[in-house]
Design a protein around this motif. Structure first.
Motif, PDB file in Angstrom:
ATOM      1  N   ASP A 255     -21.686  30.929   3.153  1.00 11.67           N
ATOM      2  CA  ASP A 255     -20.260  31.196   2.664  1.00 11.67           C
ATOM      3  C   ASP A 255     -20.405  32.456   1.785  1.00 11.67           C
ATOM      4  O   ASP A 255     -21.325  32.554   1.230  1.00 11.67           O
ATOM      5  N   LEU A 256     -19.247  33.427   2.017  1.00 15.53           N
ATOM      6  CA  LEU A 256     -19.307  34.451   1.447  1.00 15.53           C
ATOM      7  C   LEU A 256     -19.613  34.316   0.054  1.00 15.53           C
ATOM      8  O   LEU A 256     -20.354  35.188  -0.727  1.00 15.53           O
TER       9      LEU A 256
ATOM     10  N   PRO B   7     -20.728  41.003   8.217  1.00 12.47           N
ATOM     11  CA  PRO B   7     -19.312  40.385   8.774  1.00 12.47           C
ATOM     12  C   PRO B   7     -19.355  39.310   9.782  1.00 12.47           C
ATOM     13  O   PRO B   7     -18.429  38.144   9.519  1.00 12.47           O
ATOM     14  N   ARG B   8     -20.032  39.411  10.604  1.00 10.92           N
ATOM     15  CA  ARG B   8     -20.324  38.217  11.561  1.00 10.92           C
ATOM     16  C   ARG B   8     -20.944  37.131  11.102  1.00 10.92           C
ATOM     17  O   ARG B   8     -20.543  35.943  11.220  1.00 10.92           O
TER      18      ARG B   8
ATOM     19  N   LEU C 181     -21.306  35.977   8.164  1.00 11.44           N
ATOM     20  CA  LEU C 181     -20.555  35.609   6.889  1.00 11.44           C
ATOM     21  C   LEU C 181     -19.115  35.243   7.222  1.00 11.44           C
ATOM     22  O   LEU C 181     -18.323  34.771   6.353  1.00 11.44           O
ATOM     23  N   ASP C 182     -18.741  35.388   8.338  1.00 11.41           N
ATOM     24  CA  ASP C 182     -17.510  35.150   9.072  1.00 11.41           C
ATOM     25  C   ASP C 182     -16.453  35.795   7.936  1.00 11.41           C
ATOM     26  O   ASP C 182     -15.417  35.176   7.422  1.00 11.41           O
ATOM     27  N   THR C 183     -16.397  37.141   7.706  1.00 14.91           N
ATOM     28  CA  THR C 183     -15.604  37.758   6.909  1.00 14.91           C
ATOM     29  C   THR C 183     -15.201  39.154   7.393  1.00 14.91           C
ATOM     30  O   THR C 183     -16.082  39.348   8.360  1.00 14.91           O
ATOM     31  N   THR C 184     -14.652  39.940   6.582  1.00 18.59           N
ATOM     32  CA  THR C 184     -14.266  41.374   7.016  1.00 18.59           C
ATOM     33  C   THR C 184     -15.404  42.315   6.574  1.00 18.59           C
ATOM     34  O   THR C 184     -16.084  41.947   5.464  1.00 18.59           O
TER      35      THR C 184
ATOM     36  N   ASP D 223     -15.285  42.848   2.778  1.00 18.57           N
ATOM     37  CA  ASP D 223     -15.609  41.854   1.988  1.00 18.57           C
ATOM     38  C   ASP D 223     -17.092  41.809   1.950  1.00 18.57           C
ATOM     39  O   ASP D 223     -17.657  41.346   0.974  1.00 18.57           O
ATOM     40  N   ALA D 224     -17.788  41.906   3.247  1.00 18.49           N
ATOM     41  CA  ALA D 224     -19.127  41.701   3.406  1.00 18.49           C
ATOM     42  C   ALA D 224     -19.766  42.583   2.339  1.00 18.49           C
ATOM     43  O   ALA D 224     -21.058  42.230   2.112  1.00 18.49           O
TER      44      ALA D 224
ATOM     45  N   TRP E 279     -19.650  43.181  -0.529  1.00 18.52           N
ATOM     46  CA  TRP E 279     -19.620  42.663  -2.013  1.00 18.52           C
ATOM     47  C   TRP E 279     -21.273  41.962  -1.892  1.00 18.52           C
ATOM     48  O   TRP E 279     -21.908  41.844  -2.971  1.00 18.52           O
TER      49      TRP E 279
END
Length: 496
Positions: A103-104, A43-44, A46-49, A52-53, A55
């Motif tokens: 980017d995710l 999550p950190r 990829l700057d996401t939740t 969502d990580a 995935w």
């Protein structure tokens, strides 16, 4: 190239095939455990939740499940080496894409492409059946089948070392480099398979199976996030059942189906595939439990307080043991048959998990567990292709082994979902952070023991004898083959 009387390459033509194909299988398996050392940091990174990580992992699982039976069938139709190179090339492209982005969406796209390479396992087994003489085929297929676990086990410490000392994108550059090397070796040293299956590619069947698998595996992997009784989860499971049922009806009416369900329904094939699911469940439990237990701080009262790298090294014997199990399997299978070897492997797996319940409080115990379960998984995985190959026509080898590899993947997906739920529901809250409990770890081991037991019962009902005319596997050494011929000469000619 000189051919033997059975249509396989003569002389030493096949000596380079086994190590090259096994290396390709190990490279593919590396993709499955590549991110385990950095899962908690995704999550950190990829700057996401956190939701969502996941995935990043789920996408590889889904594409691998879809690609495995499809690539196996394409290999039967158009050439197994050609499809092997194609799947490795897609993997390399995906690894490079992931290496160049944070980017995710692009990362998920890259991981999806990497999953396509899972088709390399059944393709490699099919190439071995086409290329190798019978006295070498048993140990060769055993090694190829076990490469999933070997690559996964060996990748853990290497990936942990890279992740701990370098930028995590280096993991993908390394994977791409390994893929390029595997492609080069395959093109240089592995000949194309001589045989082709009749018929054409069943595109509607491929689309139907792909849709059904995605609808089934998606809620299986995301159910803990969505809620197991949520409308989304139950709706997707229901849709999967409908789609797969309609797909099955369609496949029974197609002259050249993607998956020959009549062959799949044979007792030996069906029971082997069901046992494969249970082996997949038991195999993945150790990968989920031991690294976490080893890295938990000693202040918890049960964590072993080791670094990421040390934890990976303690689990590495799982893969190393599987690597050295292949020649042992060949001798056992030559004498007692692959069914007996599968039964023995499941017994060892069950004993390893049951005995491991009392060894979770020490680092040396984790190493012992890895060695014992690695031996059991190695024997069990090595037995599967021989049972499948001995029960299906040569023209269906790729597709049949692709389906068997899919069953293993479904088992690991089930293991991930169930163990993840168990560890989450039994976690302790320390300083506002939930950490897995020893009760959860032990319960996970009990689940693995139960899976091995169910697999053992299924294996016991597999027919012990192959029909006349099917493939017969012998010990891997030339000495054993020569001894067999000498004993036949001493017994004299067989009376008419």
């Amino acid at each position: 190239m000189t051919q033997s009387t059975n249509g396989r390459p003569a002389g030493g033509a096949g000596r380079s095939v086994v190590p090259v194909l096994a290396f390709a299988g190990i490279v593919v398996a590396v993709m499955q455990t590549l991110l385990i050392p950095v899962i908690k940091d995704l999550p950190r990174l990829l700057d996401t939740t956190p939701g969502d990580a996941t995935w990043v992992l789920t996408s590889t699982l889904l594409s691998g499940a879809v690609a495995t039976p499809i690539m196996g069938r394409l290999g039967d139709l158009y050439g197994k080496r050609r499809m092997l190179v194609a799947s490795l090339s897609v993997m390399v492209a995906g690894a490079l894409l992931s290496a160049l982005t944070s980017d995710l969406l692009l990362m998920v796209a890259g991981r999806t492409l990497q999953g396509v390479a899972m088709g390399a396992i059944p393709l490699g087994i099919g190439l071995m059946r086409d290329m190798l003489p019978p006295e070498r085929l048993g140990s060769a297929m055993a090694l190829m089948s076990s490469s999933i676990g070997v690559g996964g086990g060996l990748a853990l410490p290497a990936a942990a070392l890279v992740a701990q000392n370098s930028d995590w994108h280096v993991l993908y550059f390394g994977a791409a480099g390994l893929g390029v090397l595997a492609i080069a070796l395959t093109l240089t040293l592995v000949p194309e398979s001589p045989g082709r299956a009749p018929g054409t590619f069943d595109l509607p069947g491929a689309l139907g199976l792909s849709a059904g698998l995605v609808l089934f595996l998606l809620p299986l992997t995301k159910g803990s996030d969505w809620g197991w009784m949520s409308g989304t989860t139950l709706g997707l499971f229901g849709a999967a059942a409908v789609v797969l049922l309609l797909w099955g009806v369609m496949e029974l009416r197609v002259p050249a189906p993607l998956v020959d369900l009549r062959t799949t329904a044979r007792r030996e094939v069906l029971l082997t595939n069901l046992a494969s699911i249970m082996i997949g469940v038991s195999f993945f439990v150790i990968s989920l439990v031991l690294p976490q237990l080893l890295q938990l701080p000693a202040s918890t009262g049960y964590g072993l307080g080791r670094s990421m790298v040390v934890a990976g090294l303690c689990v590495a014997p799982l893969g190393v043991t599987m690597l050295f199990t292949a020649p042992v399997y060949a001798r056992l299978s030559a004498r007692y048959g692959p069914k007996a070897t599968l039964v023995l492997g499941l017994l060892v797996i069950g004993a390893g998990y049951a005995g491991g319940l009392g060894l979770l409080d020490a680092v040396w115990g984790a190493v012992v567990i890895s060695v014992v379960i690695g031996a059991g998984i190695g024997l069990a995985y090595a037995s599967l292709p021989a049972l499948i190959v001995g029960a299906v026509p040569a023209s269906d080898t790729g597709a049949a082994n692709g389906l068997n590899t899919l069953m293993r993947s479904i088992g690991t997906s089930m293991s991930s979902a169930v163990v993840g739920m168990v560890l989450a529901n039994t976690a302790n809250t320390v300083g506002g952070v939930e950490i897995p409990s020893m009760h959860g770890f032990r319960l996970s081991f009990m689940i693995a023991t139960a899976a091995a037991t169910v697999g053992l019962v299924l294996a016991l009902f597999i027919p012990g004898r192959r029909p006349s005319g099917t493939l017969r596997l012998r010990a891997s050494s030339e000495e054993d083959a020569n001894l067999e011929r000498a004993e036949q000469a001493l017994r004299g000619p067989v009376p008419a």
